[in-house]
Design a protein around this motif. Sequence first.
Motif, PDB file in Angstrom:
ATOM      1  N   VAL A 174       0.842  -1.200   0.000  1.00 42.39           N
ATOM      2  CA  VAL A 174       0.000   0.000   0.000  1.00 42.39           C
ATOM      3  C   VAL A 174       0.878   1.251   0.000  1.00 42.39           C
ATOM      4  CG1 VAL A 174      -1.758   1.291   1.271  1.00 42.39           C
ATOM      5  CG2 VAL A 174      -1.907  -1.196   1.131  1.00 42.39           C
ATOM      6  N   THR A 175       1.982   1.218   0.752  1.00 40.25           N
ATOM      7  CA  THR A 175       2.899   2.355   0.778  1.00 40.25           C
ATOM      8  C   THR A 175       3.412   2.667  -0.624  1.00 40.25           C
ATOM      9  OG1 THR A 175       3.615   1.912   3.053  1.00 40.25           O
ATOM     10  CG2 THR A 175       5.107   3.194   1.672  1.00 40.25           C
ATOM     11  N   LYS A 176       3.782   1.645  -1.359  1.00 43.76           N
ATOM     12  CA  LYS A 176       4.290   1.866  -2.716  1.00 43.76           C
ATOM     13  C   LYS A 176       3.192   2.368  -3.646  1.00 43.76           C
ATOM     14  CE  LYS A 176       7.516   1.785  -1.174  1.00 43.76           C
ATOM     15  NZ  LYS A 176       8.590   2.795  -1.180  1.00 43.76           N
ATOM     16  N   MET A 177       1.969   1.893  -3.462  1.00 41.66           N
ATOM     17  CA  MET A 177       0.862   2.403  -4.274  1.00 41.66           C
ATOM     18  C   MET A 177       0.674   3.899  -4.022  1.00 41.66           C
ATOM     19  SD  MET A 177      -3.247   1.624  -4.115  1.00 41.66           S
ATOM     20  CE  MET A 177      -3.449   2.721  -2.700  1.00 41.66           C
ATOM     21  N   VAL A 178       0.731   4.276  -2.744  1.00 44.98           N
ATOM     22  CA  VAL A 178       0.503   5.672  -2.387  1.00 44.98           C
ATOM     23  C   VAL A 178       1.649   6.560  -2.860  1.00 44.98           C
ATOM     24  CG1 VAL A 178       0.303   7.271  -0.428  1.00 44.98           C
ATOM     25  CG2 VAL A 178      -0.973   5.122  -0.419  1.00 44.98           C
ATOM     26  N   LYS A 249      -9.249   5.549  -8.483  1.00 45.34           N
ATOM     27  CA  LYS A 249      -9.073   4.132  -8.158  1.00 45.34           C
ATOM     28  C   LYS A 249      -8.219   3.953  -6.905  1.00 45.34           C
ATOM     29  CE  LYS A 249      -9.640   2.126 -12.800  1.00 45.34           C
ATOM     30  NZ  LYS A 249      -8.978   1.347 -13.884  1.00 45.34           N
ATOM     31  N   ASP A 250      -7.160   4.743  -6.791  1.00 41.77           N
ATOM     32  CA  ASP A 250      -6.309   4.659  -5.608  1.00 41.77           C
ATOM     33  C   ASP A 250      -7.065   5.070  -4.352  1.00 41.77           C
ATOM     34  OD1 ASP A 250      -4.187   3.774  -7.103  1.00 41.77           O
ATOM     35  OD2 ASP A 250      -3.216   5.738  -7.255  1.00 41.77           O
ATOM     36  N   MET A 251      -7.841   6.141  -4.448  1.00 42.36           N
ATOM     37  CA  MET A 251      -8.587   6.618  -3.281  1.00 42.36           C
ATOM     38  C   MET A 251      -9.657   5.617  -2.868  1.00 42.36           C
ATOM     39  SD  MET A 251      -8.911  10.721  -4.100  1.00 42.36           S
ATOM     40  CE  MET A 251      -9.666  11.095  -2.511  1.00 42.36           C
ATOM     41  N   ARG A 252     -10.308   5.007  -3.839  1.00 37.79           N
ATOM     42  CA  ARG A 252     -11.317   3.991  -3.510  1.00 37.79           C
ATOM     43  C   ARG A 252     -10.657   2.755  -2.895  1.00 37.79           C
ATOM     44  NH1 ARG A 252     -16.324   5.114  -5.210  1.00 37.79           N
ATOM     45  NH2 ARG A 252     -16.599   6.736  -6.801  1.00 37.79           N
ATOM     46  N   SER A 253      -9.471   2.429  -3.341  1.00 28.87           N
ATOM     47  CA  SER A 253      -8.755   1.296  -2.751  1.00 28.87           C
ATOM     48  C   SER A 253      -8.423   1.578  -1.289  1.00 28.87           C
ATOM     49  CB  SER A 253      -7.468   1.018  -3.533  1.00 28.87           C
ATOM     50  OG  SER A 253      -7.762   0.621  -4.858  1.00 28.87           O
ATOM     51  N   LEU A 254      -7.979   2.804  -0.996  1.00 25.56           N
ATOM     52  CA  LEU A 254      -7.679   3.182   0.385  1.00 25.56           C
ATOM     53  C   LEU A 254      -8.940   3.173   1.246  1.00 25.56           C
ATOM     54  CD1 LEU A 254      -5.150   6.108  -0.191  1.00 25.56           C
ATOM     55  CD2 LEU A 254      -4.639   3.832   0.716  1.00 25.56           C
ATOM     56  N   ALA A 255     -10.034   3.678   0.691  1.00 25.11           N
ATOM     57  CA  ALA A 255     -11.290   3.688   1.445  1.00 25.11           C
ATOM     58  C   ALA A 255     -11.762   2.267   1.737  1.00 25.11           C
ATOM     59  CB  ALA A 255     -12.367   4.461   0.670  1.00 25.11           C
ATOM     60  N   GLY A 256     -11.630   1.375   0.764  1.00 26.23           N
ATOM     61  CA  GLY A 256     -12.023  -0.013   0.977  1.00 26.23           C
ATOM     62  C   GLY A 256     -11.138  -0.711   1.985  1.00 26.23           C
ATOM     63  N   LEU A 257      -9.846  -0.416   1.948  1.00 29.41           N
ATOM     64  CA  LEU A 257      -8.923  -1.021   2.903  1.00 29.41           C
ATOM     65  C   LEU A 257      -9.187  -0.509   4.319  1.00 29.41           C
ATOM     66  CD1 LEU A 257      -6.441  -2.830   3.380  1.00 29.41           C
ATOM     67  CD2 LEU A 257      -5.007  -0.846   2.881  1.00 29.41           C
ATOM     68  N   LEU A 258      -9.479   0.777   4.454  1.00 32.87           N
ATOM     69  CA  LEU A 258      -9.755   1.351   5.773  1.00 32.87           C
ATOM     70  C   LEU A 258     -11.072   0.840   6.337  1.00 32.87           C
ATOM     71  CD1 LEU A 258      -9.155   3.383   8.064  1.00 32.87           C
ATOM     72  CD2 LEU A 258     -10.319   5.124   6.674  1.00 32.87           C
ATOM     73  N   GLY A 259     -12.116   0.833   5.509  1.00 35.66           N
ATOM     74  CA  GLY A 259     -13.433   0.412   5.981  1.00 35.66           C
ATOM     75  C   GLY A 259     -13.878   1.236   7.172  1.00 35.66           C
TER      76      GLY A 259
END
Length: 393
Positions: A174-178, A249-259
């Motif tokens: 996730v760090t590398k994605m961000v 897409k990146d922001m939605r991935s972070l939102a899904g991971l955070l929940g």
Amino acid sequence: MCHLFPVWALTDERTQCQPLLKTLQWFFIAPKDYGGIMAGLGSDPWWKKTLYLTGGALLAAAAYLLHELLVIRKQQEIDSKDAIILHQFARPNNGVPSLSPFCLKMETYLRMADLPYQNYFGGKLSAQGKMPWIEYNHEKVSGTEFIIDFLEEKLGVNLNKNLGPHERAISRAVTKMVEEHFYWTLAYCQWVDNLNETRKMLSLSGGGPFSNLLRWVVCHITKGIVKREMHGHGIGRFSEEEIYMLMEKDMRSLAGLLGDKKYIMGPKLSTLDATVFGHLAQAMWTLPGTRPERLIKGELINLAMYCERIRRKFWPEWHHDDDNTIYESEESSEGSKTHTPLLDFSFYSRTETFEDEGAENSFSRTPDTDFTGHSLFDSDVDMEDYTDHEQCK
């Protein structure tokens, strides 16, 4: 605690460029003197005389700007013995700690790890051309990943001690994605698509009478650098719409991971939270009216709540316009929004500035608490219990 001023505020550079300033004063003349100077230029036509004066003024201004950009500033000697000196860009003038996701990440990490540090806004890049960078016991380290590794080794801190091997692998991915993907879409929004707003936030010292022009020059130089580096990365070869699609897409991935978790990897802080916060805070507070701001304060509201949690817990001096809400209403007028300059701590330690939230034994119901009195920003929300409570009313 005292406020640490930028280094160049402690020196008097004006004494170094008095001849140049006098030249500028000659070109930017009062109207009553204009006729005399025009007469002194001889028998040339008036348009030639005006051209000479205008050209001279522009050359003098360019020389002054070049001096401001290239002058060797006198810097104080820094004693980094047993002290973390954090070098970073100057604070912007909109109340946000930094327009750089990596500078904000690093300073937030130091607060999360409860490591006292001293800010140094000298503007000098590291030997690798990086910002931020640190000095500790006269050792210099740049690159946030290497800085964190260095501090963990030297000081024994570890925000990831609660993570297992699988979680550590996810955290690094996730760090590398961000940092290697999401970052570039933010940079595009800040320094290309939303450059005029970013220019208003940028704070530069030493510009003197040409501070606005200098800010304009710096912003457009940065814009060119960002576009060139994005092209080299590959993401800059796509259209604006495609870049924003990748950002979403990146922001939605972070939102899904955070929940509905308190932090990205669960109930406990990790280094990943400093990384994610440093980047999401840019969308939250430095990109007014843009697509990422509308997304984080609208559909992906859990990311906004996450940013508010961290801001309130680790940045007590960073006051938002309205601390009772996590986003500004669309009806709020621009004229009513004011930004308080961010106060800075010379040597900052979280435990010295405010009590840990666990010391509180009582609670009161506020607009940002659930029915149990727990803060929606500072605690996990059990949605099933909340739903059952609402049905019993």
